[in-house]
Design a protein around this motif. Structure first.
Motif, PDB file in Angstrom:
ATOM      1  N   THR A 214       0.833  -1.209   0.000  1.00  0.00           N
ATOM      2  CA  THR A 214       0.000   0.000   0.000  1.00  0.00           C
ATOM      3  C   THR A 214       0.861   1.249   0.000  1.00  0.00           C
ATOM      4  O   THR A 214       0.589   2.213  -0.738  1.00  0.00           O
ATOM      5  CB  THR A 214      -0.930   0.003   1.233  1.00  0.00           C
ATOM      6  N   TRP A 215       1.902   1.257   0.828  1.00  0.00           N
ATOM      7  CA  TRP A 215       2.827   2.407   0.838  1.00  0.00           C
ATOM      8  C   TRP A 215       3.429   2.625  -0.545  1.00  0.00           C
ATOM      9  O   TRP A 215       3.498   3.753  -1.038  1.00  0.00           O
ATOM     10  CB  TRP A 215       3.929   2.152   1.866  1.00  0.00           C
ATOM     11  N   ARG A 218       0.702   3.808  -3.237  1.00  0.00           N
ATOM     12  CA  ARG A 218       0.291   5.202  -3.037  1.00  0.00           C
ATOM     13  C   ARG A 218       1.364   6.172  -3.530  1.00  0.00           C
ATOM     14  O   ARG A 218       1.050   7.206  -4.129  1.00  0.00           O
ATOM     15  CB  ARG A 218      -0.021   5.457  -1.555  1.00  0.00           C
ATOM     16  N   ARG A 219       2.613   5.849  -3.287  1.00  0.00           N
ATOM     17  CA  ARG A 219       3.699   6.698  -3.802  1.00  0.00           C
ATOM     18  C   ARG A 219       3.721   6.681  -5.328  1.00  0.00           C
ATOM     19  O   ARG A 219       3.916   7.716  -5.974  1.00  0.00           O
ATOM     20  CB  ARG A 219       5.043   6.231  -3.245  1.00  0.00           C
ATOM     21  N   GLN A 222       0.820   8.760  -7.032  1.00  0.00           N
ATOM     22  CA  GLN A 222       0.989  10.214  -7.003  1.00  0.00           C
ATOM     23  C   GLN A 222       1.978  10.704  -8.042  1.00  0.00           C
ATOM     24  O   GLN A 222       2.038  11.911  -8.309  1.00  0.00           O
ATOM     25  CB  GLN A 222       1.447  10.636  -5.604  1.00  0.00           C
ATOM     26  N   ARG A 229      -3.011   5.740 -14.007  1.00  0.00           N
ATOM     27  CA  ARG A 229      -3.553   5.305 -12.717  1.00  0.00           C
ATOM     28  C   ARG A 229      -4.664   4.269 -12.892  1.00  0.00           C
ATOM     29  O   ARG A 229      -4.767   3.326 -12.102  1.00  0.00           O
ATOM     30  CB  ARG A 229      -4.092   6.506 -11.943  1.00  0.00           C
ATOM     31  N   SER A 233      -4.189   0.618 -11.411  1.00  0.00           N
ATOM     32  CA  SER A 233      -5.151   0.249 -10.368  1.00  0.00           C
ATOM     33  C   SER A 233      -5.766  -1.118 -10.628  1.00  0.00           C
ATOM     34  O   SER A 233      -6.030  -1.877  -9.686  1.00  0.00           O
ATOM     35  CB  SER A 233      -6.258   1.298 -10.275  1.00  0.00           C
ATOM     36  N   LEU A 262      -6.761   3.690  -1.884  1.00  0.00           N
ATOM     37  CA  LEU A 262      -6.534   4.692  -2.927  1.00  0.00           C
ATOM     38  C   LEU A 262      -7.399   5.910  -2.656  1.00  0.00           C
ATOM     39  O   LEU A 262      -8.481   5.809  -2.095  1.00  0.00           O
ATOM     40  CB  LEU A 262      -6.862   4.115  -4.308  1.00  0.00           C
ATOM     41  N   ASP A 263      -6.939   7.099  -3.063  1.00  0.00           N
ATOM     42  CA  ASP A 263      -7.684   8.337  -2.847  1.00  0.00           C
ATOM     43  C   ASP A 263      -8.573   8.636  -4.050  1.00  0.00           C
ATOM     44  O   ASP A 263      -8.107   8.576  -5.202  1.00  0.00           O
ATOM     45  CB  ASP A 263      -6.724   9.511  -2.639  1.00  0.00           C
ATOM     46  N   TRP A 266      -7.544  11.105  -6.860  1.00  0.00           N
ATOM     47  CA  TRP A 266      -6.620  10.730  -7.924  1.00  0.00           C
ATOM     48  C   TRP A 266      -7.349  10.402  -9.227  1.00  0.00           C
ATOM     49  O   TRP A 266      -6.718  10.182 -10.253  1.00  0.00           O
ATOM     50  CB  TRP A 266      -5.780   9.522  -7.494  1.00  0.00           C
TER      51      TRP A 266
END
Length: 402
Positions: A214-215, A218-219, A222, A229, A233, A262-263, A266
């Motif tokens: 996940t870390w 996410r990096r 971005q 994306r 995804s 995920l945000d 994005w």
């Protein structure tokens, strides 16, 4: 005489899947009572072994042969994974935290009260045989049925609020916060129910690896353009689904987690809405059909319908009571709790996905699944006819932010 090939039989099945529910929905003018997806779910039940299979067993066996069902299941698995992934992305934890007291009280009571009512209903059902699956411990069956009664179908809720023209209004956004917070609890409880002590090492490894991954994802997200994306995804979705299933949880748990980390910012909001609508249009009807193929009436039709009625009363009554208590604590305006409660009791998709997982793991039986399915359809069809006239009477509530 020409013998039907597998491709031709598959296309006959697809023709039935897409044409029958749509014609019934459109010609029957059912749009006010239920969105097309609800009619598709009912269509899946009617095309399943409990109705079509009982009335025309030879035709059913010809069209829905094991090979065709296997093909349909593959499409359904991927489609519903994407749908749950979208639901995960749409969770706005930041907004929930900003209004944490109101959101926590409302979401907590909206979850706990119907969970308690549904669990009591499950205990009543278990007094007679035929409801617990071969691999289900009593606590798993009770908690699973109870949670099914507490679930709010977030994707269907979005569709219904859009239809009622409140989705982008403050009231609609509040309701989404409550439902989103409960979504997290739903998948957490599911993970608890599915916890396999023989695979606990795998599950710990999955959670540890997922945290690191996940870390990294996410990096990465971005740093890449939005067009990339989307594709990345889907790779992430497939990987998380596989890893969760390998660990002994369920690919649907992995699908939800892959979206939840995920945000939503994005992704373009309109593009996400179009993507969800495309999945609903092109793939999800296959999932509804495969769901209908699981419906059984072996315990007896009367018993299944009786159980569905009991679960419906527990679900709707528990949700309305919980929201009513929240309204008193938070001093809402008259009529506000009723509207929010009826919208949050909407079931359909997420509950059916949840029940499918319990059935896959043999925690519940086909008959229990059928009763839950009937409850979900009835609960969803009640929503718009009850909420629409109430919204007209209290139009000023739509703009309230808390």
């Amino acid at each position: 005489m020409h013998a039907m090939t597998l491709t031709e039989t598959f296309l006959i099945a697809m023709l039935l899947i897409f044409s029958v529910p749509y014609l019934v929905w459109r010609l029957g003018r059912l749009d006010y009572w239920a969105p097309l997806v609800v009619v598709q779910i009912v269509g899946g039940v009617l095309l399943g072994p409990g109705v079509l299979g009982a009335a025309f067993p030879d035709y059913y066996a010809f069209v829905f042969s094991p090979q065709v069902i296997t093909t349909l299941n593959g499409i359904a698995w991927w489609g519903v994974m994407i749908f749950v992934w979208i639901a995960g992305i749409e969770l706005d934890l930041g907004q929930a935290w900003a209004s944490r007291r109101e959101t926590g009280i409302t979401a907590g009571l909206a979850l706990v009260t119907p969970l308690a009512f549904g669990s009591l209903a499950a205990i009543v059902m278990l007094q007679t045989p035929g409801w617990a699956g071969t691999a289900g411990q009593p606590w798993q069956v009770v908690l699973g049925i109870g949670m099914a009664c507490a679930v709010t179908a977030l994707p269907i809720l979005v569709l219904l609020m859009d239809k009622l023209a409140i989705l982008r209004q403050p009231l609609g956004q509040r309701i989404l916060r409550y439902a989103s917070l409960d979504d997290i609890a739903i998948w957490g409880v599911l993970a608890l129910i599915l916890l396999d002590w023989e695979r606990v090492g795998r599950q710990v490894a999955f959670l540890a690896a997922f945290a690191v991954a996940t870390w990294a994802i996410r990096r990465l997200m971005q740093r890449i353009p939005e067009t990339d994306r989307w594709y990345v995804s889907l790779i992430w979705l497939a990987a998380c689904g596989f890893a969760a299933d390998w660990a002994g949880l369920h690919y649907m748990v992995g699908a939800f987690l892959s979206g939840a980390v995920l945000d939503s910012k994005w992704f373009d909001e309109e593009a996400m809405d179009r993507f969800r609508a495309t999945i609903l249009l092109t793939v999800m009807p296959v999932f509804f059909l495969s769901t209908g193929l699981r419906t059984q009436w072996g315990v007896g039709g009367f018993a299944v319908f009786g159980a569905a009625g009991l679960l419906l009363a527990a679900s709707v009554g528990g949700k309305l009571l919980g929201i009513g208590i929240a309204g008193r604590i938070l001093k809402w305006a008259p009529g506000e709790a009723s509207i929010i409660g009826w919208l949050l009791q909407t079931k359909a998709l997420i509950m059916i996905i949840f029940a499918n997982i319990l059935l896959d793991r043999q925690i519940i039986t086909n008959e229990t699944f059928t009763a839950l399915l009937l409850m979900a359809v009835a609960s969803t069809m009640l929503t718009v006819p009850i909420v629409a006239p109430r919204l007209k009477r209290v139009a000023g509530l739509v703009g309230r932010t808390s």
